[in-house]
Design a protein around this motif. Structure first.
Motif, PDB file in Angstrom:
ATOM      1  N   ALA A   1       0.894  -1.396   0.008  1.00 29.39           N
ATOM      2  CA  ALA A   1       0.105   0.019  -0.106  1.00 29.39           C
ATOM      3  C   ALA A   1       0.885   1.034   0.111  1.00 29.39           C
ATOM      4  O   ALA A   1       0.576   2.249  -0.754  1.00 29.39           O
ATOM      5  CB  ALA A   1      -0.932   0.005   1.154  1.00 29.39           C
TER       6      ALA A   1
ATOM      7  N   PHE B   1      -2.843   7.238   4.755  1.00 27.72           N
ATOM      8  CA  PHE B   1      -3.666   5.887   4.879  1.00 27.72           C
ATOM      9  C   PHE B   1      -2.777   4.661   5.061  1.00 27.72           C
ATOM     10  O   PHE B   1      -3.073   3.829   5.954  1.00 27.72           O
ATOM     11  CB  PHE B   1      -4.611   5.723   3.611  1.00 27.72           C
ATOM     12  CG  PHE B   1      -5.517   4.457   3.787  1.00 27.72           C
ATOM     13  CD1 PHE B   1      -6.766   4.589   4.547  1.00 27.72           C
ATOM     14  CD2 PHE B   1      -5.184   3.392   3.302  1.00 27.72           C
ATOM     15  CE1 PHE B   1      -7.355   3.582   4.743  1.00 27.72           C
ATOM     16  CE2 PHE B   1      -5.901   2.368   3.587  1.00 27.72           C
ATOM     17  CZ  PHE B   1      -7.090   2.135   4.260  1.00 27.72           C
ATOM     18  N   ALA B   2      -1.824   4.521   4.134  1.00 35.81           N
ATOM     19  CA  ALA B   2      -0.838   3.524   4.219  1.00 35.81           C
ATOM     20  C   ALA B   2      -0.130   3.519   5.467  1.00 35.81           C
ATOM     21  O   ALA B   2      -0.018   2.148   6.186  1.00 35.81           O
ATOM     22  CB  ALA B   2      -0.210   3.562   3.121  1.00 35.81           C
TER      23      ALA B   2
ATOM     24  N   GLU C   1      -3.015  11.836   1.038  1.00 33.86           N
ATOM     25  CA  GLU C   1      -3.989  10.881   1.671  1.00 33.86           C
ATOM     26  C   GLU C   1      -3.695   9.503   1.527  1.00 33.86           C
ATOM     27  O   GLU C   1      -3.829   8.792   2.499  1.00 33.86           O
ATOM     28  CB  GLU C   1      -5.234  11.167   0.854  1.00 33.86           C
ATOM     29  CG  GLU C   1      -5.854  12.580   1.002  1.00 33.86           C
ATOM     30  CD  GLU C   1      -7.013  12.764  -0.100  1.00 33.86           C
ATOM     31  OE1 GLU C   1      -7.736  13.695   0.193  1.00 33.86           O
ATOM     32  OE2 GLU C   1      -7.291  11.867  -0.944  1.00 33.86           O
ATOM     33  N   ASN C   2      -3.110   8.943   0.460  1.00 30.29           N
ATOM     34  CA  ASN C   2      -2.607   7.580   0.239  1.00 30.29           C
ATOM     35  C   ASN C   2      -1.710   7.386   1.266  1.00 30.29           C
ATOM     36  O   ASN C   2      -1.515   6.189   1.894  1.00 30.29           O
ATOM     37  CB  ASN C   2      -2.189   7.486  -1.096  1.00 30.29           C
ATOM     38  CG  ASN C   2      -3.253   7.232  -2.225  1.00 30.29           C
ATOM     39  OD1 ASN C   2      -4.462   7.179  -1.646  1.00 30.29           O
ATOM     40  ND2 ASN C   2      -3.025   7.193  -3.628  1.00 30.29           N
TER      41      ASN C   2
ATOM     42  N   SER D   1      -7.614  -0.127  -1.425  1.00 33.60           N
ATOM     43  CA  SER D   1      -8.081   1.298  -0.883  1.00 33.60           C
ATOM     44  C   SER D   1      -7.236   2.144  -1.547  1.00 33.60           C
ATOM     45  O   SER D   1      -7.852   3.517  -2.088  1.00 33.60           O
ATOM     46  CB  SER D   1      -8.491   1.249   0.589  1.00 33.60           C
ATOM     47  OG  SER D   1      -7.188   0.926   0.978  1.00 33.60           O
ATOM     48  N   VAL D   2      -5.829   2.080  -1.560  1.00 27.70           N
ATOM     49  CA  VAL D   2      -5.013   3.153  -2.131  1.00 27.70           C
ATOM     50  C   VAL D   2      -5.418   3.340  -3.358  1.00 27.70           C
ATOM     51  O   VAL D   2      -5.300   4.583  -4.077  1.00 27.70           O
ATOM     52  CB  VAL D   2      -3.654   2.668  -1.868  1.00 27.70           C
ATOM     53  CG1 VAL D   2      -2.746   3.703  -2.625  1.00 27.70           C
ATOM     54  CG2 VAL D   2      -3.067   2.907  -0.375  1.00 27.70           C
TER      55      VAL D   2
ATOM     56  N   SER E   1      -1.448   7.374  -7.924  1.00 22.69           N
ATOM     57  CA  SER E   1      -2.037   8.840  -7.926  1.00 22.69           C
ATOM     58  C   SER E   1      -1.358   9.589  -9.186  1.00 22.69           C
ATOM     59  O   SER E   1      -1.927  10.153  -9.935  1.00 22.69           O
ATOM     60  CB  SER E   1      -1.703   9.532  -6.745  1.00 22.69           C
ATOM     61  OG  SER E   1      -2.550   9.001  -5.712  1.00 22.69           O
TER      62      SER E   1
ATOM     63  N   SER F   1      -6.178  -2.970   2.015  1.00 22.04           N
ATOM     64  CA  SER F   1      -5.387  -1.794   2.266  1.00 22.04           C
ATOM     65  C   SER F   1      -4.833  -1.195   1.019  1.00 22.04           C
ATOM     66  O   SER F   1      -4.804  -0.244   0.607  1.00 22.04           O
ATOM     67  CB  SER F   1      -4.205  -1.915   3.333  1.00 22.04           C
ATOM     68  OG  SER F   1      -3.251  -2.856   2.773  1.00 22.04           O
ATOM     69  N   SER F   2      -4.223  -2.219   0.155  1.00 24.61           N
ATOM     70  CA  SER F   2      -3.680  -2.045  -1.101  1.00 24.61           C
ATOM     71  C   SER F   2      -4.680  -1.315  -2.132  1.00 24.61           C
ATOM     72  O   SER F   2      -4.759  -0.528  -2.845  1.00 24.61           O
ATOM     73  CB  SER F   2      -2.817  -3.018  -1.840  1.00 24.61           C
ATOM     74  OG  SER F   2      -1.998  -3.615  -0.844  1.00 24.61           O
TER      75      SER F   2
ATOM     76  N   ASN G   1      -8.824   5.154  -3.907  1.00 30.13           N
ATOM     77  CA  ASN G   1      -8.598   6.659  -3.660  1.00 30.13           C
ATOM     78  C   ASN G   1      -8.175   7.408  -4.784  1.00 30.13           C
ATOM     79  O   ASN G   1      -8.477   8.318  -5.178  1.00 30.13           O
ATOM     80  CB  ASN G   1      -7.826   6.793  -2.277  1.00 30.13           C
ATOM     81  CG  ASN G   1      -7.584   8.275  -2.020  1.00 30.13           C
ATOM     82  OD1 ASN G   1      -8.828   9.022  -1.773  1.00 30.13           O
ATOM     83  ND2 ASN G   1      -6.705   8.717  -1.768  1.00 30.13           N
TER      84      ASN G   1
ATOM     85  N   ALA H   1       1.146   3.981  -3.230  1.00 29.90           N
ATOM     86  CA  ALA H   1       0.438   5.192  -2.883  1.00 29.90           C
ATOM     87  C   ALA H   1       0.692   6.608  -3.885  1.00 29.90           C
ATOM     88  O   ALA H   1      -0.238   7.030  -4.451  1.00 29.90           O
ATOM     89  CB  ALA H   1       0.778   5.707  -1.389  1.00 29.90           C
TER      90      ALA H   1
END
Length: 748
Positions: free
Chosen positions: A394, A696-697, A692-693, A735-736, A402, A732-733, A739, A398
């Motif tokens: 994650a 979060f991670a 954010e990523n 969700s990155v 993005s 978790s990965s 996002n 990140a």
């Protein structure tokens, strides 16, 4: 289907920067599945019959069997789809064998377990071992291969943790089943068998497979911008040969070919209109929704869509030279580059796995010493949970996710970004330097009038000399004069010893006399005298924002031409938006002081510098940088190239020269300053998304690892099962990535 010789693959975590691989496989550093780089199918157009798939041709036409029209064939199979299908197959196999193992393990919680009426717990444990073999040695074996490779190369990653965690659980269970007497009593059930964890190992591996499967599907969406651009590339065109029309494959078109574009068709290559007129939808490249009217001589770009008229065009750029191909290549390159902020994530990842392994060992020791009975069982389960829940993947994903989505979003909005570093820097700029011609103005100057300052020469004589002298120049002002000459039916005459004097004008020999055409600095250079009356006339024109170029013959200034270049409608609004965001907007121009001042006042600029040569622009930008300023420079001409390269961010107008575009970090396809507003907003949104990523991670691991270690047990009696840890790690990965995908809907 054969793999294209030009296929390249890259690691989605960019472990080795923008390094490409020739074959599909796994990243040698992190073990992630390599992803195929999307490329424009410029030279690989093939056509297949929809009824007889064995019929494949290099040219469009009819099927020789059934007569149906051949349809374009996607030559390169999407490797990411193949990867997804492979993972789906392995996940299906894993589920088929894992579910029975899970049911057998959970049945131990049932009072008077009816399965024990069939055979003993020991035998059911052997069944679990047999069922686990396909999961471990087929469906999930790649995880252990990656883990081993990571340890041997000491490129520790998420697969190191998964391999150690799931491997320890499975090997412990095998030893416990075969050699139960080597374990103390606290490891044993009331049936006399040792606790086994086949279900934990297989469920963990199956859930990791699920995470990889979901990531593969989500990752394909991050490439959606490139895929949409690829869809724009037409496969065929109508070529005019000896007055007859032929439908040909796009890769057979050559420069100077004549092509007919019919209503609703995509324009096949870059070129210009020879006959007819058109209303063209360029939104897919420029990001502007309003169709553009084009007449004879107007430039058209590959992939844009013709309206309801037919026209004939001349091919000027084909294959990889087209604007669409360059956009796709630029987006690809930028998507795979590293942003400076990623260095932080890389540095953290380097320490992450060893620290997690150390925490896992400490967890085992603490539980073994202080935990309740059976303490060693608790110690083993919790140490495995720590290994499984920690996910450096994650953290690694990140930034690149993005960047990839952000760069694609920019391309769809007409903002082409050369690399991730430029995208990050754009958010930090505090000074914007802009050129005048072609940046502030439309770059389509037109002659307002010709003035003769010597009774010996008529206006037509002056125009004749100017047209002849500029016939070898490609400068926009020169083209304006030539176009005016054509309107006035004045043709050029031979010029010898032609020389372009950068930032000043042009000189040459015309009918035995030396001519010079340019600004006041050129007149000084050739020692041409400007009379006070002539100088006043010119000044009056310049104060109205007009550009004036002198013409001299020998040492006499014999006339001048007044040229106007309309300020783009979007310029003033864009400048005000940028100033509102805190940027100082300063104009650098080679034009005279009066013209520059008039334009600056009209646009309420923060400053201007006039009569600047390329070296002056370069020197001034260096000076601003020594003052600690972060400087962005926007320009479109060859004379802007040095300054574009020196600036922290070089921004080229897509309507400008290839040299300027090559020197710039960002290219605005539409060529107006609103693109800079979009680029700055995109930079802000991407950087926020990356942060954010990363938050979060890092936050996920900071919270998850202590819980997995059992920090909540003393207070609430709660423990985190390794199976739940595996599920959380996988998501978790995911969700990155999800996002990052939000950037696709960002408003610019």
């Amino acid at each position: 289907m054969e793999k294209s010789l030009s296929d390249h693959y890259y690691c989605p975590m960019h472990c080795e920067g923008d390094k490409k691989y020739d074959n599909v496989g796994e990243c040698p550093v992190c073990g992630m599945q390599l992803v195929k780089e999307e490329r424009a199918p410029i030279n690989s157009a093939k056509f297949r019959c929809p009824m007889h798939p064995e019929i494949i041709r290099n040219e469009p036409g009819a099927c020789p069997i059934c007569g149906m029209d051949l349809v374009p064939l996607k030559v390169n199979v999407q490797e990411e789809d193949k990867s997804y299908k492979t993972l789906l197959h392995k996940f299906t196999i894993a589920c088929i064998f894992t579910i029975p193992i899970f049911i057998l393990a959970m049945s131990e919680m049932i009072p008077n377990n009816p399965l024990y009426n069939i055979t003993s717990l020991k035998n059911w444990n052997w069944v679990q071992l047999i069922l686990s073999v396909p999961v471990v040695f087929y469906a999930s074996w790649m995880f252990f291969q990656r883990a081993w490779r990571s340890i041997v190369s000491w490129n520790l990653n998420m697969f190191t943790l998964i391999g150690i965690g799931a491997g320890v659980a499975w090997l412990f269970s095998v030893v416990a089943l075969i050699f139960p007497n080597v374990f103390p009593n606290q490891f044993k059930t009331h049936h006399g068998t040792v606790y086994i964890y086949f279900e934990a190992a297989t469920v963990i591996l199956t859930l990791v497979l699920l995470g990889q499967l979901l990531e593969a599907r989500a990752h394909s969406k991050t490439n959606s911008a490139i895929k949409e651009l690829l869809k724009l590339a037409p496969n065929k065109a109508t070529k005019i040969v000896n007055g007859k029309e032929q439908v040909v494959a796009i890769n057979t078109i050559q420069k100077d070919d004549l092509l007919r574009v019919k209503p609703g068709e995509k324009i096949p290559v870059d070129g210009s209109i020879l006959e007819g007129e058109a209303v063209i939808d360029e939104s897919m490249i420029s990001g502007e929704p309003i169709p553009v009217e084009k007449g004879k001589g107007a430039a058209v770009s590959s992939g844009t869509i013709n309206g309801n008229k037919t026209f004939v065009m001349k091919a000027e750029k084909v294959g990889s030279e087209t604007l669409l191909a360059k956009i796709i290549e630029m987006v690809n390159t930028a998507s795979h580059s590293k942003a400076p902020i990623q260095k932080l994530a890389d540095k953290i990842s380097g320490y992450f796995v060893p620290i997690v392994v150390a925490i896992s060992i400490i967890t085992f020791i603490v539980w073994a010493i202080y935990g309740p009975e059976p303490s060693y069982v608790y110690a083993l389960v919790n140490s495995i949970a720590v290994l499984i829940i920690a996910c450096p993947c994650a953290l690694g994903l990140a930034t690149p996710m993005s960047v990839m989505v952000g760069v694609g979003k920019g391309a769809q909005s007409g903002v082409l970004i050369k690399d991730a570093e430029s995208l990050e820097k754009m958010n930090k700029m505090d000074v914007l330097i802009i050129d005048k011609t072609g940046t502030i103005t439309e770059g389509k100057p037109s002659v307002e009038k010709i003035v003769s300052a010597d009774s010996e020469f008529s206006e037509n004589d002056i125009l004749q000399k100017i047209v002849s002298l500029n016939s070898s120049s490609e400068h926009p002002l020169a083209q304006a004069v030539i176009h005016y000459g054509e309107e006035m039916k004045i043709s050029s005459k031979p010029i010898s010893n032609f020389e372009a004097v950068t930032g000043k004008g042009v000189t040459g020999m015309f009918e035995g006399a030396k001519l010079a055409f340019g600004n006041e600095k050129l007149m000084e250079q050739v020692k041409a005298v400007i009379s006070p009356e002539l100088h006043k006339q010119v000044k009056d024109e310049q104060k109205m924002g007009k550009t004036v170029s002198y013409l001299s013959e020998g040492n006499r200034t014999i006339g001048f031409v007044v040229i106007s270049d309309k300020i783009k409608a979007s310029t003033k609004e864009a400048i005000h938006k940028l100033q509102h965001e805190g940027l100082k907007v300063i104009m650098f121009t080679g034009d005279n002081e009066d013209t520059a001042k008039a334009v600056s006042e009209r646009l309420s600029l923060d400053g201007y510098n006039a009569q600047m040569l390329p070296e002056d622009k370069l020197r001034e930008i260096k000076y601003l940088q020594t003052q600690g300023k972060k400087v962005a420079m926007a320009g479109d001409g060859i004379n802007d190239a040095p300054a574009l390269s020196q600036a922290d961010i070089g921004i080229a107008m897509g309507t400008g020269t290839d040299v300027a575009i090559e020197s710039a970090s960002i290219t605005l396809v539409k060529g107006n300053l609103n693109g800079i507003v979009k680029a700055r907003l995109l930079s802000h949104k991407v950087m926020r998304n990356i942060k954010e990523n990363l938050l979060f991670a890092l936050g996920y691991n900071a919270l998850g690892i202590p819980i997995a270690a059992g920090i909540l047990f003393p207070l609430f009696g709660l423990l985190l099962s390794p199976m739940i840890a595996a599920l959380a790690m996988s998501f978790s990965s995911l969700s990155v990535i999800v996002n990052a995908l939000r950037l696709r809907n960002a408003k610019l």
